[in-house]
Scaffold this active site. Structure first.
Site, mmCIF file in Angstrom:
data_model
loop_
_atom_site.group_PDB
_atom_site.id
_atom_site.type_symbol
_atom_site.label_atom_id
_atom_site.label_comp_id
_atom_site.label_asym_id
_atom_site.label_seq_id
_atom_site.Cartn_x
_atom_site.Cartn_y
_atom_site.Cartn_z
ATOM 1 N N SER A 12 16.295 82.106 54.028
ATOM 2 C CA SER A 12 16.970 80.831 53.804
ATOM 3 C C SER A 12 17.127 80.631 52.302
ATOM 4 O O SER A 12 16.142 80.466 51.578
ATOM 5 C CB SER A 12 16.138 79.691 54.382
ATOM 6 O OG SER A 12 16.599 78.466 53.846
ATOM 7 N N HIS A 37 20.637 82.766 55.831
ATOM 8 C CA HIS A 37 20.646 81.430 56.423
ATOM 9 C C HIS A 37 20.988 80.412 55.335
ATOM 10 O O HIS A 37 20.347 80.377 54.281
ATOM 11 C CB HIS A 37 19.258 81.170 57.008
ATOM 12 C CG HIS A 37 19.115 79.883 57.740
ATOM 13 N ND1 HIS A 37 19.505 79.713 59.049
ATOM 14 C CD2 HIS A 37 18.592 78.688 57.347
ATOM 15 C CE1 HIS A 37 19.232 78.480 59.443
ATOM 16 N NE2 HIS A 37 18.676 77.831 58.424
ATOM 17 N N ASP A 39 21.478 76.440 54.517
ATOM 18 C CA ASP A 39 21.141 75.096 54.979
ATOM 19 C C ASP A 39 22.050 74.064 54.330
ATOM 20 O O ASP A 39 22.009 73.874 53.113
ATOM 21 C CB ASP A 39 19.682 74.776 54.610
ATOM 22 C CG ASP A 39 18.711 75.526 55.491
ATOM 23 O OD1 ASP A 39 18.821 75.410 56.726
ATOM 24 O OD2 ASP A 39 17.843 76.238 54.944
ATOM 25 N N MET A 41 22.974 70.153 54.033
ATOM 26 C CA MET A 41 22.381 68.825 54.285
ATOM 27 C C MET A 41 23.275 67.764 53.662
ATOM 28 O O MET A 41 23.758 67.927 52.537
ATOM 29 C CB MET A 41 20.995 68.751 53.640
ATOM 30 C CG MET A 41 20.060 69.853 54.117
ATOM 31 S SD MET A 41 18.451 69.661 53.342
ATOM 32 C CE MET A 41 17.610 71.127 53.949
ATOM 33 N N HIS A 69 23.626 76.541 58.906
ATOM 34 C CA HIS A 69 22.854 75.540 59.653
ATOM 35 C C HIS A 69 23.273 74.163 59.152
ATOM 36 O O HIS A 69 22.905 73.741 58.058
ATOM 37 C CB HIS A 69 21.355 75.808 59.389
ATOM 38 C CG HIS A 69 20.439 74.832 60.023
ATOM 39 N ND1 HIS A 69 19.101 74.750 59.706
ATOM 40 C CD2 HIS A 69 20.642 73.879 60.977
ATOM 41 C CE1 HIS A 69 18.525 73.808 60.433
ATOM 42 N NE2 HIS A 69 19.451 73.246 61.204
ATOM 43 N N MET A 71 22.974 70.523 58.926
ATOM 44 C CA MET A 71 22.144 69.332 59.148
ATOM 45 C C MET A 71 22.961 68.149 58.651
ATOM 46 O O MET A 71 22.665 67.537 57.623
ATOM 47 C CB MET A 71 20.818 69.484 58.389
ATOM 48 C CG MET A 71 19.859 70.439 59.093
ATOM 49 S SD MET A 71 18.542 70.999 58.000
ATOM 50 C CE MET A 71 19.389 72.348 57.192
ATOM 51 N N MET A 138 13.957 74.278 65.825
ATOM 52 C CA MET A 138 13.338 73.863 64.563
ATOM 53 C C MET A 138 11.823 73.839 64.749
ATOM 54 O O MET A 138 11.311 73.201 65.679
ATOM 55 C CB MET A 138 13.815 72.465 64.150
ATOM 56 C CG MET A 138 15.249 72.376 63.685
ATOM 57 S SD MET A 138 15.683 73.451 62.293
ATOM 58 C CE MET A 138 14.560 72.891 61.006
ATOM 59 N N GLY A 143 15.111 69.166 56.870
ATOM 60 C CA GLY A 143 15.329 68.433 55.627
ATOM 61 C C GLY A 143 14.708 69.077 54.407
ATOM 62 O O GLY A 143 15.234 68.932 53.307
ATOM 63 N N GLY A 145 12.295 72.529 52.753
ATOM 64 C CA GLY A 145 11.582 73.790 52.871
ATOM 65 C C GLY A 145 10.100 73.553 52.590
ATOM 66 O O GLY A 145 9.700 72.466 52.153
ATOM 67 N N GLY A 146 9.304 74.556 52.856
ATOM 68 C CA GLY A 146 7.898 74.523 52.463
ATOM 69 C C GLY A 146 6.974 73.705 53.337
ATOM 70 O O GLY A 146 5.836 73.436 52.953
ATOM 71 N N ASP A 173 13.079 78.293 62.769
ATOM 72 C CA ASP A 173 13.359 77.877 61.395
ATOM 73 C C ASP A 173 12.348 76.828 60.966
ATOM 74 O O ASP A 173 12.301 75.738 61.531
ATOM 75 C CB ASP A 173 14.793 77.309 61.356
ATOM 76 C CG ASP A 173 15.230 76.891 59.960
ATOM 77 O OD1 ASP A 173 14.495 77.167 59.001
ATOM 78 O OD2 ASP A 173 16.315 76.292 59.853
ATOM 79 N N GLY A 174 11.548 77.197 59.967
ATOM 80 C CA GLY A 174 10.609 76.247 59.390
ATOM 81 C C GLY A 174 9.178 76.746 59.454
ATOM 82 O O GLY A 174 8.642 76.968 60.539
ATOM 83 N N GLY A 175 8.586 76.976 58.281
ATOM 84 C CA GLY A 175 7.186 77.389 58.233
ATOM 85 C C GLY A 175 6.941 78.791 58.750
ATOM 86 O O GLY A 175 5.817 79.123 59.136
ATOM 87 N N GLY A 195 12.122 80.728 54.291
ATOM 88 C CA GLY A 195 12.492 80.346 52.930
ATOM 89 C C GLY A 195 11.353 80.580 51.977
ATOM 90 O O GLY A 195 11.234 81.638 51.351
ATOM 91 N N SER A 196 10.436 79.600 51.901
ATOM 92 C CA SER A 196 9.399 79.699 50.867
ATOM 93 C C SER A 196 8.492 80.898 51.011
ATOM 94 O O SER A 196 8.060 81.463 50.012
ATOM 95 C CB SER A 196 8.558 78.424 50.801
ATOM 96 O OG SER A 196 8.748 77.615 51.898
HETATM 97 C C1 DX5 Z 1 14.656 73.011 56.789
HETATM 98 C C2 DX5 Z 1 15.628 74.166 56.772
HETATM 99 C C3 DX5 Z 1 14.995 75.487 56.682
HETATM 100 C C4 DX5 Z 1 14.166 75.726 55.440
HETATM 101 C C5 DX5 Z 1 13.019 76.562 55.867
HETATM 102 O O1 DX5 Z 1 15.336 71.852 57.106
HETATM 103 O O2 DX5 Z 1 16.441 74.150 57.941
HETATM 104 O O3 DX5 Z 1 15.941 76.530 56.862
HETATM 105 O O4 DX5 Z 1 14.856 76.364 54.414
HETATM 106 O O5 DX5 Z 1 12.159 76.676 54.798
HETATM 107 P P1 DX5 Z 1 10.689 77.236 54.948
HETATM 108 O O6 DX5 Z 1 10.789 78.641 55.439
HETATM 109 O O7 DX5 Z 1 10.170 77.120 53.563
HETATM 110 O O8 DX5 Z 1 9.972 76.343 55.923
HETATM 111 ZN ZN ZN Z 2 17.724 75.938 58.355
#
Ligand code: DX5
Ligand code: ZN
Length: 221
Positions: A12, A37, A39, A41, A69, A71, A138, A143, A145-146, A173-175, A195-196
Site C-alpha cells: 500500500s 494498492h 488508497d 480517501m 481502494h 474510501m 478490512m 482511514g 495506516g499503521g 487490508d490493515g495491520g 503498508g507500514s
Molecule cells: C487503511 C488503508 C490501508 C492502509 C494499510 O484505511 O485502506 O490500505 O494503507 O496500512 P497498514 O498496512 O499500515 O495497516
Molecule cells: Zn486500502
C-alpha cells in the site's frame, strides 16, 4: 469458496515516501509484488484526504495490477476518472453508497475488475447479494495506516470466503505484517495488502516483501 489461487503481496503506497514513490514502487515490484494498492480517501467517508487519479496514472508505467481502494462517498461519481487513469481493479465500500450493484456494474463497464470492501463493523451478508471480482475484508477501520490488526477479522475472512465465487479474489487490508499474515492466509485471504510493515521495515523494502510472501506461502502449506 475461493479457489486456491496464487498469493499476492500488495504494498500500500499510502505508507511510501512520496518524494521517492517511483523508486520505492520499483523496489517492491523487483522483490516480487505483483499488485500495488492505492488508497483514495475523500475527507468524508474517512477523515483524511490522500491521493487521486494522478497517482494511478503515474504508476501505470509499472507492469503490475493497480488496485484502487476507494474510501470515498458516492464512489459512482469517480469510476470513469480512475478507469481512464489506468486502474485494473476498483474497489468501493459497501457503506459508501446505496448503489452498490449499479456501481459494480459501472466499474466493469469501464473495463476494470469490480471490488467490494466492508468495514470491520459491517456484516459480510453483502457478498450474498452481489457478484464481485474481489472482496476486500478490512482488518482495521479504514482511514489510516499503521493500526493493529483486529483479531476477530480472521473469522470474518473465513465467512466471506464461503460467500464469494471461486473466481473472486479475497483481499485483506490493515495491520498485515509478519505477525498477522499467517492467520489471514489460513482463513482464506490471497491478496495481502501491507503498508507500514513493508515500508517501515528496518531491513528494507525488498526484504520485507519477500519475508511476507514466505510467511504467507508457509501458512498456506
Ligand atoms: C487503511 C488503508 C490501508 C492502509 C494499510 O484505511 O485502506 O490500505 O494503507 O496500512 P497498514 O498496512 O499500515 O495497516
Ligand atoms: Zn486500502
Amino acid at each position: 469458496m475461493t479457489a486456491d489461487r496464487d498469493l499476492r503481496v500488495a504494498p500500500s503506497v499510502l505508507a511510501a515516501d512520496f518524494a521517492r514513490l517511483g523508486a520505492q514502487v520499483r523496489e517492491v515490484v523487483d522483490a516480487g509484488a505483483s499488485v500495488i494498492h492505492i488508497d483514495v480517501m475523500d475527507g468524508h467517508f474517512v477523515p483524511p484526504l490522500s491521493m487521486g487519479p494522478q497517482v494511478v496514472s503515474a504508476l501505470r508505467e509499472f507492469d503490475v495490477t493497480l488496485d484502487v481502494h476507494l474510501m470515498v462517498e458516492r464512489p459512482e461519481l469517480q469510476i470513469g476518472e480512475f478507469a481512464r487513469a489506468g486502474a485494473d481493479t476498483i474497489t468501493i465500500h459497501a457503506e459508501a453508497t446505496p448503489h452498490v450493484n449499479y456501481t459494480l456494474a459501472a466499474i466493469r463497464d469501464a473495463g476494470c475488475r469490480a471490488g467490494l470492501a466492508v468495514c470491520p463493523s459491517t456484516p459480510p451478508h453483502f457478498y450474498r447479494e452481489v457478484e464481485v471480482d474481489l472482496a476486500l475484508c478490512m482488518t482495521v477501520n479504514p482511514g489510516w495506516g499503521g493500526q493493529p490488526f483486529i483479531p476477530s477479522s480472521t473469522d470474518k475472512v473465513r465467512r466471506i470466503a464461503e460467500l464469494i465465487s471461486d473466481e473472486a479474489e479475497l483481499e485483506v487490508d490493515g495491520g498485515i505484517g509478519p505477525a498477522t499474515v499467517a492467520g489471514a492466509v489460513r482463513a482464506g485471504a490471497r491478496v495481502l495488502v501491507a503498508g507500514s510493515s513493508l515500508f517501515r521495515d528496518a531491513e528494507g523494502l525488498g526484504h520485507a516483501v519477500s519475508d511476507l510472501r514466505a510467511r504467507a506461502e508457509a501458512a498456506r502449506g
